[in-house]
Motif scaffolding. Structure first.
Motif, short mmCIF file in Angstrom:
data_model
loop_
_atom_site.label_atom_id
_atom_site.label_comp_id
_atom_site.label_asym_id
_atom_site.label_seq_id
_atom_site.Cartn_x
_atom_site.Cartn_y
_atom_site.Cartn_z
N ASP A 38 0.93 8.62 1.97
CA ASP A 38 1.49 9.95 1.76
C ASP A 38 0.44 10.76 1.00
O ASP A 38 -0.68 10.29 0.82
CB ASP A 38 2.85 9.89 1.02
N ALA A 39 0.79 11.95 0.56
CA ALA A 39 -0.22 12.84 -0.03
C ALA A 39 -0.86 12.28 -1.30
O ALA A 39 -1.93 12.71 -1.70
CB ALA A 39 0.40 14.21 -0.31
N ASP A 40 -0.18 11.30 -1.95
CA ASP A 40 -0.73 10.71 -3.18
C ASP A 40 -1.22 9.28 -2.99
O ASP A 40 -1.88 8.73 -3.86
CB ASP A 40 0.35 10.64 -4.28
N THR A 41 -0.83 8.65 -1.89
CA THR A 41 -0.99 7.21 -1.75
C THR A 41 -1.87 6.88 -0.54
O THR A 41 -1.66 7.42 0.54
CB THR A 41 0.39 6.53 -1.60
N PHE A 42 -2.82 5.97 -0.77
CA PHE A 42 -3.83 5.68 0.25
C PHE A 42 -4.12 4.19 0.28
O PHE A 42 -3.91 3.49 -0.70
CB PHE A 42 -5.11 6.46 -0.08
N LYS A 43 -4.60 3.74 1.43
CA LYS A 43 -5.06 2.35 1.53
C LYS A 43 -6.57 2.32 1.59
O LYS A 43 -7.18 3.17 2.24
CB LYS A 43 -4.49 1.70 2.79
N ASN A 94 -11.86 -8.12 2.08
CA ASN A 94 -11.01 -9.31 2.05
C ASN A 94 -9.63 -9.02 1.47
O ASN A 94 -8.76 -9.89 1.45
CB ASN A 94 -11.69 -10.42 1.26
N ALA A 95 -9.43 -7.80 0.99
CA ALA A 95 -8.11 -7.37 0.54
C ALA A 95 -7.99 -5.88 0.78
O ALA A 95 -9.00 -5.16 0.79
CB ALA A 95 -7.94 -7.68 -0.95
N ILE A 96 -6.77 -5.44 1.03
CA ILE A 96 -6.52 -4.02 1.23
C ILE A 96 -5.62 -3.54 0.08
O ILE A 96 -4.51 -4.04 -0.09
CB ILE A 96 -5.80 -3.75 2.58
N ALA A 97 -6.14 -2.62 -0.71
CA ALA A 97 -5.38 -2.10 -1.84
C ALA A 97 -4.63 -0.84 -1.44
O ALA A 97 -5.17 0.01 -0.74
CB ALA A 97 -6.31 -1.78 -3.01
N ARG A 145 -9.10 -13.93 -2.79
CA ARG A 145 -7.76 -14.20 -2.24
C ARG A 145 -6.74 -13.31 -2.92
O ARG A 145 -6.82 -13.03 -4.11
CB ARG A 145 -7.37 -15.65 -2.45
N VAL A 146 -5.75 -12.92 -2.13
CA VAL A 146 -4.71 -12.04 -2.65
C VAL A 146 -3.63 -12.89 -3.31
O VAL A 146 -3.27 -13.96 -2.82
CB VAL A 146 -4.12 -11.19 -1.50
N LYS A 147 -3.09 -12.43 -4.46
CA LYS A 147 -2.02 -13.15 -5.15
C LYS A 147 -0.76 -13.18 -4.28
O LYS A 147 -0.51 -12.23 -3.53
CB LYS A 147 -1.69 -12.46 -6.47
N ALA A 148 0.03 -14.22 -4.46
CA ALA A 148 1.24 -14.38 -3.63
C ALA A 148 2.22 -13.22 -3.81
O ALA A 148 2.92 -12.85 -2.87
CB ALA A 148 1.92 -15.69 -3.98
N ASP A 156 -2.82 -6.30 -0.22
CA ASP A 156 -2.45 -7.14 0.93
C ASP A 156 -3.67 -7.82 1.52
O ASP A 156 -4.80 -7.35 1.36
CB ASP A 156 -1.81 -6.27 2.02
N GLU A 157 -3.40 -8.91 2.23
CA GLU A 157 -4.46 -9.51 3.05
C GLU A 157 -4.75 -8.55 4.18
O GLU A 157 -3.84 -7.90 4.70
CB GLU A 157 -3.93 -10.82 3.68
N PRO A 158 -5.99 -8.45 4.62
CA PRO A 158 -6.25 -7.61 5.80
C PRO A 158 -5.61 -8.24 7.04
O PRO A 158 -5.35 -9.44 7.06
CB PRO A 158 -7.77 -7.62 5.90
#
Lengths: 308, 250
Positions: free
Chosen positions: A119-124, A131-134, B18-21, B221-223
């Protein structure tokens, strides 16, 4: 809500990343204004005016911005930033150079390399080499964001909107352009190519990269490389695909003689179809490849060129 | 010329995060940590400037909890003269780091600050540019070559289209790219010597920087996993599959 997008251009021509950043801006919502700052960039501004979703174009055509150096370009963006809820640029070397400077001058935390707008404030955004998506939420009143262009489709076309010429900005007293060594190539740019063929350490030397030309010609592909190949001096740095090189997501990515270190995978694993050619069946690249061929690349490349 | 080199303690570059559970963050429990690779290059460049006679003093600085003193000792073993630990347990954003460093720049007044272009954990690529803005200094980012010429730093930058060279009026900020140099390894005698070099600790709170978070980490999240692929037996089979199954070539 209103978004200011910093356009990316080279030699007076608009770069394809801009239409992708505009897609992200449209997804955020509100008006989308685009700043084109440079020297002899009126044609680039006209190109922007015809991209779907753009509300208006601001053109600063001035020799002060010929090389888009970060110091005075950031000052210019800050001058024009008032009233915008979001400021966006491509996460290219130009955008990455300028935008954090803008953010600090505005006293805002920047969000880098977004791959999705929630949304307008939240992004991935990817972290740890993808190795991780925040998922991150900006608490800032004004959001400063760079966009990973390969994660967004290019916006379409529209009847041109107006281009407003401005005379803002000043000369740069902190840094001076000395020169540029531009890589000349008839091939499509890595970040815009639908097909990419990349070579790694397995290519053994720079001359052998010519073996990729035949296949690239047949497929209209761009040629990339792994960090190992660039570090070994086989090819120039601007061919590097990876966490700290170019991030690409073509329809087809062919990895030749690339083992698949996580740093390389971070740069290409969002490609639609991945082909790996490597003589080592244990190479990690096969874990992400849709099609793997365990064979000597020096046998495969001429055969592949023939078969296409 | 005094050179300040900020360094960061991060996950070792060979370790896959690694992503936490519970999806709250990446799990760094018992994970091997090291100096960020781009920071190692920054330390190396500063030491080379000293060896070449351009730099007189190299100061390494790190911001974080006590553990980052380990990386500061590494920098001292590599050849830094002195280390400063800005101690905080807070999770910091690049802007906070840049503001703390700007305070230190005010105190130490280095003519050159060399930083890594990005850390391999957050992958932000922001701190150097932000420090440039806050200290009103010129910036040479993504450097593959650095030459000091009188009162200027001439920096060759790795950019998307090739290499760009800029000349920065000193004092200035430089961020390192991979090919700037190849960092040395610390020798055992130098590791022993490093234990006796000065390492000052400053409380982050004492620097008067507001460290309130401005970005909230909602979840991690994990990709998306790629489907396991197939091994083809021949070039012919590969081309057929690309044409008829994947339909990416015609």
């Amino acid at each position: 809500m209103s978004v200011l997008v910093i356009a990316e251009h080279e030699n007076g021509v608009l770069k394809p990343e801009t239409a992708k950043v505009i897609t992200a801006a449209v997804k955020i919502g509100g008006d989308v204004d685009v700043l084109v700052a440079g020297s002899n960039v009126a044609a680039a501004a006209d190109s922007v005016a015809g991209i779907a979703g753009v509300t208006s174009v601001k053109l600063v055509d001035d020799a002060n911005f010929e090389h888009q150096l970060a110091e005075n370009t950031a000052d210019l963006v800050v001058e024009l930033a008032g009233g915008y809820s979001h400021i966006l640029a491509s996460a290219s070397t130009t955008g990455k150079n300028i935008l954090p400077r803008v953010a600090a001058l505005l006293d805002k935390s920047q969000i880098s390399e977004i791959i999705d707008v929630v949304d307008a404030d939240t992004f991935k955004r990817p972290i740890y080499a993808g190795n991780a998506i925040a998922t991150v939420k900006s608490l800032e009143s004004q959001k400063v964001i760079t966009v990973r262009a390969s994660a967004f489709d290019a916006a379409g076309e529209q009847g041109p909107v107006s281009v407003e010429s401005l005379s803002n900005g000043a000369a740069n007293s902190l840094s001076r352009f000395v020169g540029v060594e531009q890589t000349e190539s008839e091939r499509p740019e890595l970040t815009a190519a639908p097909v990419i063929i990349s070579g790694g350490r397995g290519m053994q030397n720079g001359d052998n990269f010519a073996l990729l030309n035949g296949v690239a010609d047949k497929l209209g592909a761009a040629i990339g490389a792994s960090r190992a190949a660039v570090d070994a001096g086989f090819v120039p740095n601007d061919m590097q695909v990876g966490q700290t090189g170019k991030i690409v997501a073509p329809d087809l990515y062919i990895a030749v003689g690339i083992s698949g270190a996580i740093q390389h995978l971070a740069g290409m694993k969002d490609s639609k179809v991945i082909v790996a050619i490597n003589k080592d069946p244990e190479a990690p690249i096969f874990q992400v490849a849709d099609y793997g061929l365990v064979a000597d690349l020096f046998d495969v490349l001429p055969e592949l060129e023939q078969a296409l | 010329m005094k050179v300040l080199v900020p360094i960061k303690r991060v996950i070792d570059y060979n370790v896959k995060a690694r992503v936490k559970a519970d999806n709250s963050d990446v799990d760094l429990t018992n994970v091997k940590m090291a100096m960020n690779p781009f920071c190692e290059i920054a330390v190396e460049e500063a030491i080379r400037l000293k060896e070449a006679g351009s730099a007189t003093e190299v100061i390494a600085v790190s911001i974080g909890d006590k553990a980052c003193q380990e990386q500061l000792r590494t920098a001292l073993a590599l050849g830094a003269d002195k280390a400063i630990h800005i101690e905080t347990d807070a999770t910091l954003e690049s802007l906070h780091v840049a503001k703390l460093l700007a305070k230190l720049v005010e105190q130490e007044n280095p003519e050159l600050v060399i930083l890594g272009k990005q850390s391999i954990d957050a992958d932000n690529n922001q701190t150097g540019q932000m420090l440039g803005a806050l200290t009103k200094r010129g910036q040479g980012t993504f450097a593959s070559k650095l030459v000091i010429e009188g009162s200027n730093a001439v920096v060759t930058r790795e950019v998307d289209g090739g290499l760009q060279t800029v000349s920065l009026a000193l004092p200035a900020i430089v961020t390192t790219d991979l090919r700037l140099n190849e960092p040395r390894y610390a020798t055992l005698p130098n590791i022993m010597k490093a234990k006796r070099k000065p390492l000052d600790v400053i409380a982050a709170d004492s620097l008067g920087v507001d460290l309130t978070p401005r970005v909230e980490l909602v979840r991690v999240d994990e990709p998306a996993k790629r489907e396991a692929g197939v091994i083809v037996e021949s070039v012919e089979e590969l081309v057929t599959k690309l044409k008829t199954e994947a339909k990416v070539i015609s």
